[in-house]
Write a protein that holds these residues in place. Structure first.
Motif, mmCIF file in Angstrom:
data_model
loop_
_atom_site.group_PDB
_atom_site.id
_atom_site.type_symbol
_atom_site.label_atom_id
_atom_site.label_comp_id
_atom_site.label_asym_id
_atom_site.label_seq_id
_atom_site.Cartn_x
_atom_site.Cartn_y
_atom_site.Cartn_z
ATOM 1 N N VAL A 58 -0.394 -14.400 8.309
ATOM 2 C CA VAL A 58 -0.799 -15.224 7.118
ATOM 3 C C VAL A 58 -1.136 -16.584 7.780
ATOM 4 N N VAL A 59 -0.485 -17.175 8.706
ATOM 5 C CA VAL A 59 -0.919 -18.433 8.657
ATOM 6 C C VAL A 59 -2.546 -18.356 9.443
ATOM 7 N N GLU A 60 -2.322 -17.410 10.554
ATOM 8 C CA GLU A 60 -3.845 -17.351 11.079
ATOM 9 C C GLU A 60 -5.095 -16.913 10.175
ATOM 10 N N SER A 61 -4.517 -16.017 9.341
ATOM 11 C CA SER A 61 -5.623 -15.705 8.254
ATOM 12 C C SER A 61 -5.987 -16.810 7.320
ATOM 13 N N VAL A 62 -5.248 -17.622 6.918
ATOM 14 C CA VAL A 62 -5.266 -18.697 6.104
ATOM 15 C C VAL A 62 -6.490 -19.884 6.844
ATOM 16 N N MET A 63 -5.917 -19.991 8.249
ATOM 17 C CA MET A 63 -6.760 -20.750 9.025
ATOM 18 C C MET A 63 -8.266 -20.135 9.061
ATOM 19 N N GLN A 64 -8.294 -18.976 9.495
ATOM 20 C CA GLN A 64 -9.692 -18.324 9.481
ATOM 21 C C GLN A 64 -10.371 -18.525 8.049
ATOM 22 N N LEU A 65 -9.812 -18.377 7.114
ATOM 23 C CA LEU A 65 -10.318 -18.426 5.768
ATOM 24 C C LEU A 65 -10.999 -19.931 5.508
ATOM 25 N N ARG A 66 -10.161 -20.784 6.201
ATOM 26 C CA ARG A 66 -10.321 -22.273 5.727
ATOM 27 C C ARG A 66 -11.369 -22.911 6.915
ATOM 28 N N GLY A 67 -11.659 -22.035 8.010
ATOM 29 C CA GLY A 67 -12.581 -22.280 9.083
ATOM 30 C C GLY A 67 -11.806 -23.370 10.134
ATOM 31 N N ASP A 68 -10.529 -23.457 10.167
ATOM 32 C CA ASP A 68 -9.966 -24.357 10.965
ATOM 33 C C ASP A 68 -9.037 -23.870 11.997
ATOM 34 N N PHE A 69 -9.191 -22.262 12.384
ATOM 35 C CA PHE A 69 -8.218 -21.622 13.376
ATOM 36 C C PHE A 69 -8.772 -22.238 14.536
ATOM 37 N N PRO A 70 -7.694 -22.590 15.529
ATOM 38 C CA PRO A 70 -8.087 -23.180 16.976
ATOM 39 C C PRO A 70 -8.534 -22.262 18.018
ATOM 40 N N GLY A 71 -8.477 -20.954 17.559
ATOM 41 C CA GLY A 71 -8.718 -19.929 18.488
ATOM 42 C C GLY A 71 -10.148 -19.424 18.405
ATOM 43 N N PHE A 72 -10.195 -17.891 18.767
ATOM 44 C CA PHE A 72 -11.526 -17.221 18.408
ATOM 45 C C PHE A 72 -11.832 -17.237 16.900
ATOM 46 N N LYS A 73 -12.821 -17.777 16.553
ATOM 47 C CA LYS A 73 -13.308 -17.918 15.047
ATOM 48 C C LYS A 73 -13.818 -16.584 14.608
ATOM 49 N N ALA A 74 -13.548 -16.129 13.195
ATOM 50 C CA ALA A 74 -14.040 -15.329 12.591
ATOM 51 C C ALA A 74 -15.406 -15.785 12.154
ATOM 52 N N SER A 75 -16.338 -14.734 11.373
ATOM 53 C CA SER A 75 -17.544 -15.100 10.966
ATOM 54 C C SER A 75 -17.589 -15.605 9.480
ATOM 55 N N ASP A 114 -13.091 -9.161 4.646
ATOM 56 C CA ASP A 114 -13.891 -9.677 5.968
ATOM 57 C C ASP A 114 -13.145 -9.675 7.221
ATOM 58 N N TYR A 115 -11.881 -9.926 7.156
ATOM 59 C CA TYR A 115 -10.896 -10.319 8.180
ATOM 60 C C TYR A 115 -9.583 -9.567 8.000
ATOM 61 N N ALA A 116 -9.025 -9.213 9.201
ATOM 62 C CA ALA A 116 -7.709 -8.604 9.245
ATOM 63 C C ALA A 116 -6.908 -8.823 10.295
ATOM 64 N N GLU A 117 -5.506 -9.314 9.949
ATOM 65 C CA GLU A 117 -4.711 -9.310 11.245
ATOM 66 C C GLU A 117 -3.627 -8.127 10.806
ATOM 67 N N ILE A 118 -3.566 -7.324 11.795
ATOM 68 C CA ILE A 118 -2.614 -6.056 11.631
ATOM 69 C C ILE A 118 -1.720 -5.919 12.543
ATOM 70 N N HIS A 119 -0.731 -5.131 12.418
ATOM 71 C CA HIS A 119 0.485 -5.175 13.270
ATOM 72 C C HIS A 119 0.197 -4.273 14.384
ATOM 73 N N ASP A 120 0.212 -4.701 15.554
ATOM 74 C CA ASP A 120 0.148 -3.798 16.849
ATOM 75 C C ASP A 120 1.269 -4.211 17.836
ATOM 76 N N ALA A 121 2.264 -3.649 17.552
ATOM 77 C CA ALA A 121 3.579 -3.765 18.683
ATOM 78 C C ALA A 121 3.363 -3.031 19.749
ATOM 79 N N PHE A 122 2.436 -1.930 19.610
ATOM 80 C CA PHE A 122 1.977 -0.993 20.783
ATOM 81 C C PHE A 122 0.422 -0.526 20.292
ATOM 82 N N HIS A 123 -0.195 -0.546 21.609
ATOM 83 C CA HIS A 123 -1.585 0.070 21.180
ATOM 84 C C HIS A 123 -1.813 1.082 20.048
ATOM 85 N N ILE A 124 -0.981 2.152 20.330
ATOM 86 C CA ILE A 124 -0.947 3.101 19.168
ATOM 87 C C ILE A 124 -0.797 2.609 17.751
#
Length: 391
Positions: A348-365, A283-293
């Motif tokens: 991982v921290v951000e993804s856990v918070m998205q799964l728990r529903g308590d991420f303080p930024g832009f929230k996933a569905s 449902d949700y992913a945090e991926i590595h984007d050190a550069f746009h490519i």
């Protein structure tokens, strides 16, 4: 065999913290994770870090950080895997619990980059490349990614503007994230007018240098995880259901295809198989984007997009709010920031918070599953983790 759960998470804002040492930043993140887990203390500590020897003149980092955090005596060590050090540390911590060595492990990441000059840090980061066959000839890490970007653009017919939709969106997401290093929106004009640092990569196509620390607390077994969740007033558990790690050649010239991150392909397959899921379940992913490519290549090599189509799909609105998967609502490395050895743990921290529903930024569905993707070098090393929400 008992499952492994993430019961506590913590992170610091990413930025330039001249007034705070690495040990102070790390201790803040670690104790946030401990407090988030109701005060449960780890019995071992694994630290992801790339450049403490070069930028901090510091080895014995695990012991140093454990001591400063008030945990002297526990097993503690550093894991180095270039920009994938955080992911590799998580891999090691997971293995320790699965092996029965211990039942509570803290896994953290830390990097201090801003107290050295930019050329010095650039040279340190280049150590993720091949010292004899790449760095010796003067290539930078940005230069290697620029060669990939140029080939990708020529082969698939993309313009500089086509690829610039990635940083444009990452800055929008980061504007909601209180932990982000660059929490502001930008414009296509600003991106395309930013200085070239390695043609065709411009300043706004690349992640910034920054300081930051993040930590997670792993425990063995559902019963223990539920006890901790109850003590914190939560009814949601997050399982580290699968994790995969793979490598490729360090030098690009030895690759089978420099436009395919084979380590990412293999690590993704391992993690999904272990979790008993397919890509369609994510449902949700945090991926590595050190550069746009890197962001586009990750979407393709994980399997979320066909090869050569990620920029087109992203521009059309795929991987954004309401799609599956939703991607990088933190702002990614590009705008949330990239404190190298800590990046994989931030994800991982951000993804856990998205799964728990308590991420303080832009929230996933309301995601039930998440995937994180952390690489070292030009995907010389890749670590992919799969998280599941339990009710």
């Amino acid at each position: 065999m008992d499952s492994v759960f993430i019961v506590g998470v913590g992170m610091t804002k990413i930025g330039r913290f001249y007034e705070q040492s690495a040990r102070e930043l790390f201790s803040q993140a670690l104790w946030k994770a401990i407090e988030d887990a109701g005060g449960v203390k780890p019995k071992a500590l694994v630290v992801g870090n790339m450049m403490s020897s070069v930028l901090m003149n510091q080895d014995s980092l695990g012991a140093l950080l454990a001591d400063y955090a008030g945990l002297r005596g526990i097993p503690a060590f550093k894991v180095e895997a270039a920009c994938g050090s955080g992911g590799a540390a998580l891999y090691a911590g997971y293995a320790m619990i699965k092996a029965g060595i211990t039942d509570v492990v803290a896994v953290g990441g830390i990097e201090k980059q801003t107290e050295a000059t930019t050329p010095y840090v650039t040279r340190a980061l280049a150590q993720a490349a091949d010292a004899d066959f790449e760095v010796f000839y003067g290539v930078s890490f940005t230069g290697l990614n620029a060669m990939i970007a140029r080939l990708y653009m020529q082969l698939f017919g993309y313009s500089e503007e086509d690829l610039s939709h990635w940083p444009l969106k990452m800055h929008e997401y980061a504007s909601y994230n209180p932990y982000a290093q660059l929490p502001r929106k930008t414009s296509m004009k600003e991106i395309l007018e930013s200085p070239i640092i390695a043609d065709p990569i411009r300043l706004f196509h690349a992640a910034p240098l920054g300081d930051g620390a993040a930590a997670v607390l792993l425990v063995r077994g559902e019963e223990r995880a539920r006890e901790i969740a109850k003590s914190t007033g939560r009814d949601t558990l997050v399982e580290l259901a699968g994790i995969g790690m793979a490598t490729d050649s360090v030098d690009l010239a030895s690759r089978n295809n420099i436009l395919v991150m084979e380590s990412t392909v293999k690590a993704t397959q391992e993690a999904l198989k272990m979790a008993g899921l397919s890509l369609k379940d994510i449902d949700y992913a945090e991926i590595h984007d050190a550069f746009h490519i890197t962001g586009y290549a990750a979407l393709e090599d994980i399997g979320f997009a066909p090869k050569g189509e990620a920029p087109k799909l992203f521009k059309e609105g795929r991987f954004q709010k309401g799609d599956k998967p939703e991607v990088n609502f933190s702002g990614g490395l590009k705008a949330r920031g990239h404190p190298v050895g800590a990046t994989g743990i931030y994800q991982v921290v951000e993804s856990v918070m998205q799964l728990r529903g308590d991420f303080p930024g832009f929230k996933a569905s309301n995601p039930a599953t998440a995937l994180t993707h952390n690489i070292g070098g030009v995907s010389t090393i890749a670590v992919v983790s799969v998280l599941k929400r339990w009710r």
